[in-house]
Design an enzyme around this catalytic site. Structure first.
Site, PDB file in Angstrom:
ATOM      1  N   TYR A   1       1.320  -0.844 -13.502  1.00  0.00           N
ATOM      2  CA  TYR A   1       2.566  -0.414 -13.309  1.00  0.00           C
ATOM      3  C   TYR A   1       3.276   0.631 -13.947  1.00  0.00           C
ATOM      4  CZ  TYR A   1       2.416  -2.459  -8.334  1.00  0.00           C
ATOM      5  OH  TYR A   1       1.984  -2.806  -6.842  1.00  0.00           O
TER       6      TYR A   1
ATOM      7  N   SER B   1       2.892  -0.812   0.912  1.00  0.00           N
ATOM      8  CA  SER B   1       3.148   0.731   1.858  1.00  0.00           C
ATOM      9  C   SER B   1       3.213   0.003   3.486  1.00  0.00           C
ATOM     10  CB  SER B   1       1.009   0.728   1.371  1.00  0.00           C
ATOM     11  OG  SER B   1       1.164   1.646   0.457  1.00  0.00           O
ATOM     12  N   PRO B   2       4.573  -0.090   3.591  1.00  0.00           N
ATOM     13  CA  PRO B   2       4.538  -1.321   5.163  1.00  0.00           C
ATOM     14  C   PRO B   2       5.113   0.732   6.116  1.00  0.00           C
ATOM     15  CG  PRO B   2       6.945  -1.142   3.955  1.00  0.00           C
ATOM     16  CD  PRO B   2       5.676  -0.397   2.585  1.00  0.00           C
ATOM     17  N   LEU B   3       4.944   1.840   4.864  1.00  0.00           N
ATOM     18  CA  LEU B   3       5.412   2.913   6.005  1.00  0.00           C
ATOM     19  C   LEU B   3       3.789   2.991   6.432  1.00  0.00           C
ATOM     20  CD1 LEU B   3       8.059   4.767   4.565  1.00  0.00           C
ATOM     21  CD2 LEU B   3       8.040   2.975   6.400  1.00  0.00           C
TER      22      LEU B   3
ATOM     23  N   PHE C   1       4.163   9.715   6.364  1.00  0.00           N
ATOM     24  CA  PHE C   1       5.051  11.150   6.100  1.00  0.00           C
ATOM     25  C   PHE C   1       3.505  11.626   4.879  1.00  0.00           C
ATOM     26  CE2 PHE C   1       7.730   7.821   6.643  1.00  0.00           C
ATOM     27  CZ  PHE C   1       8.998   9.072   7.131  1.00  0.00           C
TER      28      PHE C   1
ATOM     29  N   GLU D   1       0.470  12.109   7.337  1.00  0.00           N
ATOM     30  CA  GLU D   1      -0.955  12.563   7.366  1.00  0.00           C
ATOM     31  C   GLU D   1      -0.533  13.505   8.679  1.00  0.00           C
ATOM     32  OE1 GLU D   1      -3.939  12.261   7.558  1.00  0.00           O
ATOM     33  OE2 GLU D   1      -4.202  10.689   6.154  1.00  0.00           O
TER      34      GLU D   1
HETATM   35  N1  LIG Z   1      -0.354  -5.422  -4.373  1.00  0.00           N
HETATM   36  C1  LIG Z   1      -0.646  -4.405  -3.310  1.00  0.00           C
HETATM   37  O1  LIG Z   1      -1.768  -4.267  -4.287  1.00  0.00           O
HETATM   38  C2  LIG Z   1      -0.483  -3.118  -3.741  1.00  0.00           C
HETATM   39  C3  LIG Z   1      -0.857  -2.575  -3.689  1.00  0.00           C
HETATM   40  C4  LIG Z   1       0.154  -1.001  -3.256  1.00  0.00           C
HETATM   41  C5  LIG Z   1       1.438  -1.174  -3.436  1.00  0.00           C
HETATM   42  N2  LIG Z   1       2.250  -1.643  -3.629  1.00  0.00           N
HETATM   43  C6  LIG Z   1       3.832  -2.057  -3.662  1.00  0.00           C
HETATM   44  O2  LIG Z   1       4.674  -1.698  -2.657  1.00  0.00           O
HETATM   45  C7  LIG Z   1       5.015  -1.080  -3.351  1.00  0.00           C
HETATM   46  C8  LIG Z   1       5.075  -0.121  -1.518  1.00  0.00           C
HETATM   47  O3  LIG Z   1       4.020   1.087  -1.693  1.00  0.00           O
HETATM   48  P1  LIG Z   1       4.140   2.550  -1.627  1.00  0.00           P
HETATM   49  O4  LIG Z   1       5.249   3.488  -1.892  1.00  0.00           O
HETATM   50  O5  LIG Z   1       3.057   3.133  -0.749  1.00  0.00           O
HETATM   51  O6  LIG Z   1       5.572   1.890   0.082  1.00  0.00           O
HETATM   52  P2  LIG Z   1       6.131   2.839   1.604  1.00  0.00           P
HETATM   53  O7  LIG Z   1       6.925   2.631   1.207  1.00  0.00           O
HETATM   54  O8  LIG Z   1       5.178   2.574   2.558  1.00  0.00           O
HETATM   55  O9  LIG Z   1       5.578   4.438   0.825  1.00  0.00           O
HETATM   56  C9  LIG Z   1       6.832   5.198   0.191  1.00  0.00           C
HETATM   57  C10 LIG Z   1       6.338   6.662   0.385  1.00  0.00           C
HETATM   58  O10 LIG Z   1       6.965   6.849   1.189  1.00  0.00           O
HETATM   59  C11 LIG Z   1       7.716   8.044   1.023  1.00  0.00           C
HETATM   60  N3  LIG Z   1       8.733   8.296   1.991  1.00  0.00           N
HETATM   61  C12 LIG Z   1       9.741   7.140   2.596  1.00  0.00           C
HETATM   62  N4  LIG Z   1      10.773   7.692   3.740  1.00  0.00           N
HETATM   63  C13 LIG Z   1      10.251   8.683   3.921  1.00  0.00           C
HETATM   64  C14 LIG Z   1      10.971  10.004   4.649  1.00  0.00           C
HETATM   65  N5  LIG Z   1      11.363   9.464   5.441  1.00  0.00           N
HETATM   66  N6  LIG Z   1      10.142  10.791   4.209  1.00  0.00           N
HETATM   67  C15 LIG Z   1       9.519  10.933   3.798  1.00  0.00           C
HETATM   68  N7  LIG Z   1       8.761  10.287   2.637  1.00  0.00           N
HETATM   69  C16 LIG Z   1       8.757   9.391   2.458  1.00  0.00           C
HETATM   70  C17 LIG Z   1       8.000   7.728   0.177  1.00  0.00           C
HETATM   71  O11 LIG Z   1       8.640   8.755  -0.949  1.00  0.00           O
HETATM   72  P3  LIG Z   1      10.797   8.714  -1.762  1.00  0.00           P
HETATM   73  O12 LIG Z   1      10.029   7.589  -2.884  1.00  0.00           O
HETATM   74  O13 LIG Z   1      10.173  10.384  -1.970  1.00  0.00           O
HETATM   75  O14 LIG Z   1      11.214   8.936  -0.817  1.00  0.00           O
HETATM   76  C18 LIG Z   1       6.780   6.991  -1.000  1.00  0.00           C
HETATM   77  O15 LIG Z   1       6.020   8.461  -1.274  1.00  0.00           O
HETATM   78  C19 LIG Z   1       5.130  -0.413  -4.153  1.00  0.00           C
HETATM   79  O16 LIG Z   1       5.833  -0.091  -4.804  1.00  0.00           O
HETATM   80  C20 LIG Z   1       4.399  -2.250  -5.080  1.00  0.00           C
HETATM   81  O17 LIG Z   1       5.066  -2.512  -5.385  1.00  0.00           O
HETATM   82  C21 LIG Z   1       1.274  -3.077  -3.766  1.00  0.00           C
END
Ligand SMILES: NC(=O)c1ccc[n+]([C@@H]2O[C@H](COP(=O)([O-])OP(=O)(O)OC[C@H]3O[C@@H](n4cnc5c(N)ncnc54)[C@H](OP(=O)(O)O)[C@@H]3O)[C@@H](O)[C@H]2O)c1
Length: 291
Positions: free
Chosen positions: A50, A204-206, A210, A212
């Site tokens: 990361y 990426s639980p969301l 946000f 599409e």
């Molecule tokens: N094991 C693996 O292969 C793998 C792969 C990918 C990720 N991960 C882990 O999973 C974590 C989370 O992944 P992710 O970032 O894709 O997760 P996510 O929680 O599904 O998505 C986060 C994104 O959504 C945005 N967001 C959240 N609430 C919002 C809202 N109300 N309005 C608009 N945008 C919103 C956030 O923006 P803001 O930051 O501006 O709030 C951020 O860009 C990573 O940090 C990492 O630790 C693991």
């Protein structure tokens, strides 16, 4: 198999805290770590890669300056992916699961995070070349030396876990899972977690909610607006509650570095989505009712 380590109901993902996103300063990271701890988000998800191999070090520096003690939090990190990067001499992106590399990478994560141990150490992605016995030797050495407490994988299928379990017990699987990316509910991944009491985490639980604005998004939004009113919740809380309802007791790894959204995320555990509401969202996402 979940053993005695207590992870928080929501894990904070640090992927975009540094170079790959928010580029937070040390004091901003420090404040975020303390904020998370004060709001019951005590588990932090890292990976060596990361921030172009830079986030762990930045987090570790901030952690030292924070008001948070090591025994109040849990650190998860990962190894194996080898990027082509200024930080490494790789010629091609690949995976490395040799014994020496796994041990070296864990020790480097410890050094960068300023800690003596990782609560959970994951192989980041399955490799066609992985050798269960060699991986087991590395993990056993790290466990024996107290450098890692638990061992798990990420993005592994049940059969790939079965392969590793010929040699070593696998305590967790971190996979992509959200309303819009729900394959793991059907391909046996979550069945495997339930059957074997393996900790399931959702990255990426969301999903792409946000990002599409297509037909699927419009269908989901119609249902979402009703549910937001019914549960007095934000859309991200409803999406997390949808993930949390799965019987695999999935722990969402959220990516936001925004304090208001992090605070909202932990409150999602208080929303008990009605079964029909859960299926309404699934139907809207799939574009058809279940068979
Ligand atoms: N094991 C693996 O292969 C793998 C792969 C990918 C990720 N991960 C882990 O999973 C974590 C989370 O992944 P992710 O970032 O894709 O997760 P996510 O929680 O599904 O998505 C986060 C994104 O959504 C945005 N967001 C959240 N609430 C919002 C809202 N109300 N309005 C608009 N945008 C919103 C956030 O923006 P803001 O930051 O501006 O709030 C951020 O860009 C990573 O940090 C990492 O630790 C693991």
């Amino acid at each position: 198999m979940r053993n005695n380590i207590e992870y928080s109901k929501i894990i904070s993902g640090t992927m975009t805290w540094g170079e790959w996103g928010k580029q937070l300063t040390t004091s901003q990271m420090c404040s975020l770590i303390d904020f998370c701890k004060e709001h019951e988000i005590t588990s932090f998800d890292h990976a060596d890669i990361y921030g172009d191999y830079g986030n762990e070090e930045a987090f570790g520096k901030a952690f030292l300056q924070s008001n948070t003690n090591r025994d109040e939090v849990q650190f998860i990190s990962k190894c194996g992916i080898q990027f082509v990067s200024k930080a490494r001499s790789n010629r091609v992106k690949h995976y490395n699961y040799s014994k020496d590399y796994i041990v070296w990478s864990a020790e480097r994560s410890l050094q960068k995070l300023n800690t003596d141990y990782l609560d959970l150490y994951l192989l980041h992605r399955p490799s066609p070349l992985m050798e269960p016995n060699e991986i087991a030797e590395a993990v056993q050495k790290l466990q024996k030396e107290g450098k890692i407490r638990q061992f798990g994988v990420s993005n592994f299928s049940p059969s790939q876990i079965g392969l590793l379990e010929k040699a070593i017990s696998v305590q967790a699987n971190q996979v992509e899972f959200s309303l819009n990316s729900a394959q793991v509910m059907y391909d046996g991944t979550f069945d495997d977690c339930i059957i074997n009491n393996r900790m399931a985490m959702a990255w990426s639980p969301l999903g792409n909610f946000f990002r599409e604005n297509d037909k699927r998004q419009k269908r989901i939004n119609e249902v979402m607006l009703e549910l937001q009113e019914k549960y007095e919740a934000s859309s991200s809380q409803i999406l997390l509650a949808w993930v949390l309802k799965h019987p695999a007791k999935v722990i969402p790894v959220v990516g936001t570095a925004n304090k208001i959204r992090l605070g909202d995320s932990i409150m999602a555990q208080n929303i008990d989505l009605d079964t029909e509401d859960w299926f309404s969202l699934l139907t809207a996402s799939q574009g058809h009712e279940v068979p």
